[in-house]
Design an enzyme around this catalytic site. Structure first.
Site, PDB file in Angstrom:
ATOM      1  N   ASN A 140       0.813  -1.210   0.000  1.00  0.00           N
ATOM      2  CA  ASN A 140       0.000   0.000   0.000  1.00  0.00           C
ATOM      3  C   ASN A 140       0.857   1.276   0.000  1.00  0.00           C
ATOM      4  OD1 ASN A 140      -2.248   1.565   0.048  1.00  0.00           O
ATOM      5  ND2 ASN A 140      -2.852   1.065   2.135  1.00  0.00           N
ATOM      6  N   HIS A 170     -13.849  -3.714  11.670  1.00  0.00           N
ATOM      7  CA  HIS A 170     -13.366  -2.392  12.090  1.00  0.00           C
ATOM      8  C   HIS A 170     -14.534  -1.464  12.398  1.00  0.00           C
ATOM      9  CE1 HIS A 170      -9.091  -2.349  10.118  1.00  0.00           C
ATOM     10  NE2 HIS A 170      -9.344  -3.503  10.659  1.00  0.00           N
ATOM     11  N   ARG A 219     -12.928  -4.434  16.285  1.00  0.00           N
ATOM     12  CA  ARG A 219     -11.868  -3.485  16.575  1.00  0.00           C
ATOM     13  C   ARG A 219     -12.497  -2.124  16.779  1.00  0.00           C
ATOM     14  NH1 ARG A 219      -7.161  -1.161  12.603  1.00  0.00           N
ATOM     15  NH2 ARG A 219      -8.868   0.304  12.117  1.00  0.00           N
ATOM     16  N   TYR A 275      -6.269   8.149  12.520  1.00  0.00           N
ATOM     17  CA  TYR A 275      -6.257   6.837  11.892  1.00  0.00           C
ATOM     18  C   TYR A 275      -7.487   6.016  12.260  1.00  0.00           C
ATOM     19  CZ  TYR A 275      -5.729   1.952  11.411  1.00  0.00           C
ATOM     20  OH  TYR A 275      -6.002   0.656  11.102  1.00  0.00           O
ATOM     21  N   ASP A 297      -6.083  -0.748  17.815  1.00  0.00           N
ATOM     22  CA  ASP A 297      -4.821  -0.619  17.092  1.00  0.00           C
ATOM     23  C   ASP A 297      -4.140   0.689  17.483  1.00  0.00           C
ATOM     24  OD1 ASP A 297      -3.970  -1.074  13.545  1.00  0.00           O
ATOM     25  OD2 ASP A 297      -2.746  -0.639  15.300  1.00  0.00           O
ATOM     26  N   HIS A 334      -1.292   1.612  16.375  1.00  0.00           N
ATOM     27  CA  HIS A 334      -0.698   2.068  15.110  1.00  0.00           C
ATOM     28  C   HIS A 334       0.658   2.736  15.288  1.00  0.00           C
ATOM     29  CE1 HIS A 334      -1.457   2.840  10.756  1.00  0.00           C
ATOM     30  NE2 HIS A 334      -2.217   1.797  10.940  1.00  0.00           N
ATOM     31  N   GLU A 380      -2.899  -3.594  19.606  1.00  0.00           N
ATOM     32  CA  GLU A 380      -2.036  -3.835  18.446  1.00  0.00           C
ATOM     33  C   GLU A 380      -1.064  -2.686  18.224  1.00  0.00           C
ATOM     34  OE1 GLU A 380      -4.339  -4.194  14.923  1.00  0.00           O
ATOM     35  OE2 GLU A 380      -2.621  -3.967  13.598  1.00  0.00           O
ATOM     36  N   GLU A 387       2.286  -6.336  11.535  1.00  0.00           N
ATOM     37  CA  GLU A 387       1.743  -6.199  10.171  1.00  0.00           C
ATOM     38  C   GLU A 387       2.755  -5.566   9.229  1.00  0.00           C
ATOM     39  OE1 GLU A 387      -1.666  -3.690  11.102  1.00  0.00           O
ATOM     40  OE2 GLU A 387      -0.811  -2.159   9.798  1.00  0.00           O
ATOM     41  N   ARG A 390       1.030 -10.592  13.716  1.00  0.00           N
ATOM     42  CA  ARG A 390       0.110  -9.862  12.842  1.00  0.00           C
ATOM     43  C   ARG A 390       0.437  -9.981  11.358  1.00  0.00           C
ATOM     44  NH1 ARG A 390      -4.192  -8.120  12.083  1.00  0.00           N
ATOM     45  NH2 ARG A 390      -4.010  -5.882  11.795  1.00  0.00           N
ATOM     46  N   HIS A 416      -3.075  -9.951   9.354  1.00  0.00           N
ATOM     47  CA  HIS A 416      -3.482  -8.638   8.859  1.00  0.00           C
ATOM     48  C   HIS A 416      -4.436  -8.832   7.678  1.00  0.00           C
ATOM     49  CE1 HIS A 416      -1.907  -4.591   7.102  1.00  0.00           C
ATOM     50  NE2 HIS A 416      -2.790  -4.343   8.046  1.00  0.00           N
ATOM     51  N   ASP A 453      -6.316  -3.340   1.914  1.00  0.00           N
ATOM     52  CA  ASP A 453      -5.138  -3.317   1.050  1.00  0.00           C
ATOM     53  C   ASP A 453      -4.440  -4.662   0.947  1.00  0.00           C
ATOM     54  OD1 ASP A 453      -4.707  -1.652   3.642  1.00  0.00           O
ATOM     55  OD2 ASP A 453      -2.725  -2.490   3.303  1.00  0.00           O
ATOM     56  N   GLU A 512      -8.307 -10.736  10.703  1.00  0.00           N
ATOM     57  CA  GLU A 512      -8.857  -9.403  10.402  1.00  0.00           C
ATOM     58  C   GLU A 512      -9.609  -9.476   9.084  1.00  0.00           C
ATOM     59  OE1 GLU A 512      -5.887  -6.402  10.036  1.00  0.00           O
ATOM     60  OE2 GLU A 512      -7.328  -4.770   9.926  1.00  0.00           O
ATOM     61  N   TRP A 534       2.588   7.359  11.795  1.00  0.00           N
ATOM     62  CA  TRP A 534       1.152   7.388  11.490  1.00  0.00           C
ATOM     63  C   TRP A 534       0.507   6.079  11.877  1.00  0.00           C
ATOM     64  CZ3 TRP A 534      -1.717   4.444   7.866  1.00  0.00           C
ATOM     65  CH2 TRP A 534      -3.052   4.878   7.734  1.00  0.00           C
TER      66      TRP A 534
HETATM   67  C1  CS2 Z   1      -4.183  -1.279  10.030  1.00  0.00           C
HETATM   68  C2  CS2 Z   1      -4.116  -1.183   8.547  1.00  0.00           C
HETATM   69  O1  CS2 Z   1      -5.728  -2.999   9.657  1.00  0.00           O
HETATM   70  C3  CS2 Z   1      -4.850  -2.571  10.426  1.00  0.00           C
HETATM   71  O2  CS2 Z   1      -4.487  -3.113  11.472  1.00  0.00           O
HETATM   72  O3  CS2 Z   1      -2.957  -1.142  10.668  1.00  0.00           O
HETATM   73  O4  CS2 Z   1      -5.351  -0.720   8.103  1.00  0.00           O
HETATM   74  C4  CS2 Z   1      -3.038  -0.268   8.001  1.00  0.00           C
HETATM   75  O5  CS2 Z   1      -3.300   1.049   8.399  1.00  0.00           O
HETATM   76  C5  CS2 Z   1      -3.049  -0.367   6.498  1.00  0.00           C
HETATM   77  O6  CS2 Z   1      -2.909  -1.722   6.154  1.00  0.00           O
HETATM   78  C6  CS2 Z   1      -1.917   0.416   5.902  1.00  0.00           C
HETATM   79  O7  CS2 Z   1      -1.874   0.166   4.523  1.00  0.00           O
HETATM   80 MG    MG Z   2      -2.772  -2.379  12.336  1.00  0.00          MG
END
Ligand code: CS2
Ligand code: MG
Length: 412
Positions: free
Chosen positions: A37, A122, A147, A159, A220, A222, A246, A272, A293, A322, A326, A349, A412
């Site tokens: 991604n 999500h 989540r 995010y 998450d 992140h 996470e 991830e 992950r 993960h 994407d 997920e 991020w």
């Molecule tokens: C995130 C992802 O799904 C998750 O746990 O961390 O959505 C992540 O932001 C994207 O895969 C980034 O491309």
């Molecule tokens: Mg994640």
């Protein structure tokens, strides 16, 4: 018995996807997901300009040797681009082998270890009211684990909040946030960890009061906290009994998780953005995490991820592959087959791909009563409609980035 053709197909129905399509001299087709991604074309070039010509004429049955050849002959090792390219070759070869054997891939990986795969969705909201509505929608769609991502007072963009939070997305489920914004420049978002650390426990308090103690809840982080901030959050969330927290802190420094682990019993999920077994070595050996992950797509394919999860099993660490949008339907199918076969499956997920994506990638997996199953079609159970794919050319897209209030760059 050899590889006759290797095509790299780029398509962008709802977002960009990169797919490797291998064809053997017997006419058997295998697919592999090579989507990275925000840096998709780097993997396209790695495959088209450096790998494809090495595949032509190779015996497609020799999956392990092909993996070792691509990993060791490159000299420059590891990294997301290399390992996504190797993953695509690996998964396509597994797809071919299973199709040639006339069985679904999970049967070649040891057969089914469970009826289906528990999945989490999500839910998100800028406010608790929006979040509750999103949780109800996901529950109505059958999700048994959720989540939870929330806005933070004072922060403009954050995010994980579904961009169309005010309107239901596909099939009644809010189409979760599409992080990679199409355009020639990435979008800047803002962040403040102290505001986040103060606010998040109040969100989980409200969610538990509204939805009770049973519903498995995930969150998450992140990659945004320092180890001591991650420890603080893990501790403050203990009363809400999370399924996992996470990416609580950037884990290139695997030792950082020792500090987090000392302070909290909240289960931790990492990986991830990892792409080889080496990224996990200390995390597994010292049991610093509870869930791995990595996706098949980003961790060098089924061949490597299966070995990694077998190592994790020694420490009672489970999979948490993960699975955002994407990860293409090809990558999701690979994850489902591997998840069905391994003993130490944890959770999968699952974000709902868009309607156009599902027209490009024809799939046989099932989603029923909160459980995924890859289906019993030979191979992965995914076909790529090349004509449909051709309707959606690549569109430059970037993941956002964060700056703090004083302008400092932040994860991020
Ligand atoms: C995130 C992802 O799904 C998750 O746990 O961390 O959505 C992540 O932001 C994207 O895969 C980034 O491309
Ligand atoms: Mg994640």
């Amino acid at each position: 018995m050899s590889i006759l053709a290797a095509d790299v197909i780029v398509t962008s129905p709802d977002r960009n996807f990169v797919t490797l399509k291998l064809t053997t001299t017997d006419g058997v087709i295998g697919l592999g997901d090579a989507t990275l991604n925000g840096r998709e074309l780097a993997v396209v070039s790695y495959l088209r300009d450096h790998v494809v010509q090495l595949l032509i004429g190779r015996d497609e049955r020799n999956i392990e040797d092909t993996w070792q050849f691509l990993y060791r002959s490159a000299y420059w090792r590891r990294g997301p681009v290399t390992m996504a390219a190797i993953a695509a070759v690996d998964v396509a070869l597994w797809d071919i082998k299973a199709k040639s054997a006339g069985m679904p891939l999970y049967q070649l990986l040891g057969g089914a270890s469970r009826e289906g795969l528990l999945a989490y969705g999500h839910a998100s909201g800028r406010t608790n009211a929006e979040l509750f509505e999103s949780i109800l929608e996901h529950r109505a769609q059958g999700f048994r684990a959720i989540r939870v991502q929330s806005g933070v007072p004072g922060l403009k963009a954050i995010y994980g909040i579904a961009s169309n939070a005010t309107s239901a997305g596909n099939a009644g489920v809010r189409y979760d946030h599409e992080p990679a914004q199409r355009g020639a420049q990435p979008v800047q978002e803002d962040w403040d960890t102290r505001s986040y650390l103060r606010h998040l426990p109040t969100v989980f308090e409200a969610v538990r009061n509204e939805f009770g103690p049973e519903l498995p809840l995930l969150h998450d982080g992140h990659h945004r906290m320092t180890p001591i901030q991650a420890a603080t959050l893990g501790k403050s969330l203990e009363p809400y009994d999370l399924f996992w927290l996470e990416d609580c802190t950037p884990a290139e420094n695997q030792e950082a998780l020792r500090l987090v682990r000392r302070h909290t019993t909240t289960p931790l999920a990492i990986g991830e953005i990892f792409n080889t077994v080496w990224d996990y070595q200390l995390l597994l050996r010292e049991q610093l995490i509870d869930y791995v992950r990595s996706s098949v797509t980003h961790a060098g394919g089924i061949t490597q991820l299966k070995k990694l999860l077998e190592s994790a099993a020694q420490y009672q660490i489970k999979s948490g592959m993960h699975g955002p949008t994407d990860i293409s339907p090809v990558g999701m199918a690979a994850a489902m087959h591997l998840g069905l076969a391994i003993h130490n499956f944890g959770i999968q997920e699952y974000m709902v791909h868009g309607a156009r994506t599902n027209e490009v990638f024809e799939q046989t997996f099932t989603w029923r009563d909160g459980m995924l199953h890859p289906g019993d079609a030979p191979g992965l159970g995914v076909d790529l409609n090349v004509d449909e794919a051709g309707k959606y050319p690549y569109a430059q897209a970037y993941l956002p980035y964060n700056r703090l209030a004083d302008g400092t760059m932040h994860d991020w």
